[in-house]
Design an enzyme around this catalytic site. Sequence first.
Site, PDB file in Angstrom:
ATOM      1  N   ASP A   1      -7.944  -5.204  -0.039  1.00  0.00           N
ATOM      2  CA  ASP A   1      -8.437  -6.062  -1.130  1.00  0.00           C
ATOM      3  C   ASP A   1      -8.122  -7.524  -0.935  1.00  0.00           C
ATOM      4  O   ASP A   1      -8.658  -8.377  -1.637  1.00  0.00           O
ATOM      5  CB  ASP A   1      -7.822  -5.584  -2.454  1.00  0.00           C
ATOM      6  CG  ASP A   1      -8.347  -4.203  -2.800  1.00  0.00           C
ATOM      7  OD1 ASP A   1      -7.551  -3.248  -2.801  1.00  0.00           O
ATOM      8  OD2 ASP A   1      -9.569  -4.088  -3.006  1.00  0.00           O
TER       9      ASP A   1
ATOM     10  N   HIS B   1       0.863  -1.188   0.000  1.00  0.00           N
ATOM     11  CA  HIS B   1       0.000   0.000   0.000  1.00  0.00           C
ATOM     12  C   HIS B   1       0.892   1.228   0.000  1.00  0.00           C
ATOM     13  O   HIS B   1       1.965   1.236   0.602  1.00  0.00           O
ATOM     14  CB  HIS B   1      -0.896   0.007   1.254  1.00  0.00           C
ATOM     15  CG  HIS B   1      -2.069   0.918   1.106  1.00  0.00           C
ATOM     16  ND1 HIS B   1      -1.982   2.279   1.347  1.00  0.00           N
ATOM     17  CD2 HIS B   1      -3.338   0.685   0.721  1.00  0.00           C
ATOM     18  CE1 HIS B   1      -3.169   2.821   1.134  1.00  0.00           C
ATOM     19  NE2 HIS B   1      -4.005   1.888   0.742  1.00  0.00           N
TER      20      HIS B   1
END
Length: 447
Positions: A382, A324
């Site tokens: 996700d 991320h």
Amino acid sequence: MTKTDSAQAMRTKSPASEKVTLTFDENGQQKSYHLPLLTGNLGPKVIDIRDLYAKTGYFTYDPGFTSTASCDSAITYIDGENGILLHRGYRIEDLAEHCDFLEVAYLLLHKELPTQKQFEDYHHEISLHTLLHEQLINFYKGFRRDAHPMAIMVGVVGALSAFYHDSLDLHNPYQRELASTRLIAKIPSMAAIAYKYSIGHPFMYPHNKLKYAENFLHMMFAVPSYEYQVNPVLAKAMNRILVLHADHEQNASTSTVRLASSSGANPFACIAAGIASLWGPAHGGANEAVLNMLTEIGDKSRIPEFIKRAKDKNDPFRLMGFGHRVYKNYDPRAQVLRKSCHEVLQELGIKDEPLLGIALELEKIALDDPYFIEKKLFPNVDFYSGIILKAMGIPTSMFTVLFAVARTIGWVAQWREMIEDPIQKIGRPRQRYVGHEQRNFMPLNQR
Ligand code: SDX
């Protein structure tokens, strides 16, 4: 009243006295420039470089905006080092555990959690706009049945601006409010129709007595021929997934919505632009990519092979659902979803879900691997969402559509904040030019 609940209020609060000094040699002369250092309520201070080019003739250089604050915002705060995500100051864990999605929508739009009456009134207001213009539904029939539902969503959300002419003027507060309500109310209906169209089922109208997540499941899975009962565990899981995906500061799709709107484009066109940006596998398309990756891995024994590929600089393969831009320890949303995963699978009596087994083993191996530890790559939002959605019977191609349904509230809240911020202007970045210097033109017959 919170310490400061608007970007403008924050701006008047910042002590203008703090400065940083930029010093460099220019033609043998040392030059210094003082740049204001601004303080937010939380997070890093920012160096105000708005006058840098005018004062120095220099640009800053930040491809990917890893060190750039594009705006003031009071909606979402992320502490990537400590895995903290706040919406208007409230922890995402608390909101995901205790709030209906429309409570969070109200919070993001109106800066405070609603009272019971405010929540009921807001739910009623949204319920007045869940239907689509019947002619808009014709747009779906122009697509091939095997069109990716995100392709359909980009098209039909943009087409809203061809139908709702009384909510296009973003400088009119009433029209802004109406456009916001229409987008939040209609996006689940539009998403469910995209799914029904892809499987050749009749479209289901919303049932306005249902809560937001229940209504979405109803429109996705009900058929006219018999009464559909929404499974409360699935409704709770869906509500939690929507809350966890609602907003996330200035991510790629939100920045797309802000940039599109900075030119004065209408709200429906701007949200369609956000949907297009979200579709990418490096962003909202990752949940679909995670499932495809887990399916490709196919067996725990093949995990080392994929970990090796993920570390290979010459291999474009990346471990989908890991890493991320901001979170460098863990994504708090992934933590909540990991727990939800087990609840949903247990409720559905799904034992030893093979993809979940591979996901848990992959997470374990990756988190023990020096490469992932050194690069600070952890499961993101996700990684688990796809497994829950698959267990709920939602097809992989609809995962990112669901992300778009949830993120619409964040896009709308950020869009409104930007328009109401007096210092915002059209976004127009510059560049470092690395092309040809001026050269003489050669006519075609001489080349
Ligand atoms: C979302 O921004 C948001 O807030 C997004 C989001 C939201 O709510 O809006 O949180 C939603 O988009 C979550 C992210 C979903 N994407 C994925 O899961 C796709 C896989 N992840 C990567 O593509 C990547 O981690 C990103 C895009 C998420 C972040 O990219 P960065 O910050 O630009 O990181 P990077 O590409 O600079 O990587 C840093 C290093 C690189 O190695 P070096 O060049 O330093 O040697 O880490 C490596 C990368 O090669 N790396 C990975 C990796 N992610 C980064 N290596 C293997 N697998 C990965 N997944």
